[in-house]
Design an enzyme around this catalytic site. Sequence first.
Site, PDB file in Angstrom:
ATOM      1  N   SER A 124       3.343  -0.014  -5.128  1.00  0.00           N
ATOM      2  CA  SER A 124       2.155   0.234  -5.946  1.00  0.00           C
ATOM      3  C   SER A 124       2.094  -0.754  -7.104  1.00  0.00           C
ATOM      4  O   SER A 124       1.012  -1.212  -7.480  1.00  0.00           O
ATOM      5  CB  SER A 124       2.155   1.672  -6.476  1.00  0.00           C
ATOM      6  OG  SER A 124       3.350   1.961  -7.169  1.00  0.00           O
TER       7      SER A 124
ATOM      8  N   SER B 261      -6.341   3.940 -16.824  1.00  0.00           N
ATOM      9  CA  SER B 261      -5.747   4.434 -15.585  1.00  0.00           C
ATOM     10  C   SER B 261      -6.528   5.666 -15.136  1.00  0.00           C
ATOM     11  O   SER B 261      -6.490   6.712 -15.791  1.00  0.00           O
ATOM     12  CB  SER B 261      -4.273   4.796 -15.800  1.00  0.00           C
ATOM     13  OG  SER B 261      -3.796   5.543 -14.688  1.00  0.00           O
TER      14      SER B 261
ATOM     15  N   LEU C 263       6.229   1.826  -1.612  1.00  0.00           N
ATOM     16  CA  LEU C 263       5.130   1.137  -0.934  1.00  0.00           C
ATOM     17  C   LEU C 263       4.490   0.075  -1.826  1.00  0.00           C
ATOM     18  O   LEU C 263       3.409  -0.419  -1.540  1.00  0.00           O
ATOM     19  CB  LEU C 263       4.073   2.147  -0.479  1.00  0.00           C
ATOM     20  CG  LEU C 263       4.585   3.272   0.420  1.00  0.00           C
ATOM     21  CD1 LEU C 263       3.441   4.188   0.843  1.00  0.00           C
ATOM     22  CD2 LEU C 263       5.294   2.720   1.639  1.00  0.00           C
TER      23      LEU C 263
ATOM     24  N   ASP D 199       6.637  -8.292  -2.007  1.00  0.00           N
ATOM     25  CA  ASP D 199       5.648  -7.246  -2.241  1.00  0.00           C
ATOM     26  C   ASP D 199       4.290  -7.835  -2.602  1.00  0.00           C
ATOM     27  O   ASP D 199       3.253  -7.453  -2.061  1.00  0.00           O
ATOM     28  CB  ASP D 199       6.123  -6.300  -3.349  1.00  0.00           C
ATOM     29  CG  ASP D 199       7.410  -5.579  -2.982  1.00  0.00           C
ATOM     30  OD1 ASP D 199       7.794  -5.627  -1.803  1.00  0.00           O
ATOM     31  OD2 ASP D 199       8.020  -4.974  -3.884  1.00  0.00           O
TER      32      ASP D 199
END
Length: 390
Positions: A124, A66, A122, A169
Amino acid sequence: MPLQSIAAAFQRHFGHEPLLVRAPGRVNLIGEHTDYNGGFVLPAAIDKEIYFAVALNGSTTARLHSYDLDESYTTEIANIQRDDTQWANYLKGVVAQFQKLGIEVPGFDCMFGGNIPIGAGLSSSAAVECGLGFALNELLGTNINRMDLAKMGQQAEHEYAGVRSGLMDQFASLFGRPGNVVRLDCRSLDYEYFPFSTEACHIVLCNSGVKHALASSEYNTRREECEQGVAILQKHYPHLSIKTLRDVTREQVETHRTELGDVVYRRCRYVVEENARVESACNHLLQGDLRAFGQDMYGSHAGLRDDYEVSCRELDTLVDTAKALPGVFGARMMGGGFGGCTINLVAVDQVDSFVEAMTQAYQDKLQLTLETYKTTIVGGVEAVAGEMVK
């Protein structure tokens, strides 16, 4: 550009050339909590994105990194399972979906990061799932179509993140088209694009900055309440094929109001009305009537607040404040609820004054700092050529 940074960091960290992929987050203009009820949603992919650098590494190990957290995670592909490293669970969940299809996933290296605000609603997590799914599909040459990649991302969310999300999504991240919103029928998976002109108005997101602990547990509770309503109505209409609330009319909900009980009745009423609002809103888009579209947005927020009970003081304050400002066509909470963002349609020449007024009002009314995002509608997940990021 974040993708350039991630590409360079991948080469430093892993020492070879990756495939580069961008995976957008999404907004949903209207149609909230309808997706898992077989209804309609109206999302668009936006320019808040997760970027991936992925390459096969010739081993049996997945090496994940990450970029934003600067954390690494390694696992044997043959021993994929959930654990306490939540960000890695989303990626491992995607690998598990390939394995379920009987596809042997070899060892790979993956670095990802981006500019989707975490906890803002949103999506992710969907961007993470779809970005890696797309990348592995490209690298392995498995030719899985986009709808199936979306379903694989959804299953990863269910099984590895523990959230029983609908398909919207992942669908929006993969099927976005510049200058368009896309209406998805979550029952048939048919979809249709509608032009959305950013010359008349811009989409501005106001992040409440709060993420109440209720969100995940209450999301799953709402699903159960809707399923309870369906089970009751199925008993009364055995001759009808009622599988979800999409198959139910407002009249049927009203007829059995007492038996449904106050809470389940209001959940069902909201979903049935919200589906009707999505269809209405699409007609308003075709007619170019943003004011009428905005009225449907306000109706959606009221239903989410009063009937579905997933709003909160911060979201209500943002919508009420926006409603009173010049140049605002419509506003509502967006996403699962209990925090996250409101979505606002604002006349282009009023955007700056809108942001200023909202920021001041949020501070004055709640003593909270407001983050806002001006967003552009973009295309869905895609590979990005290396020379484009240099």
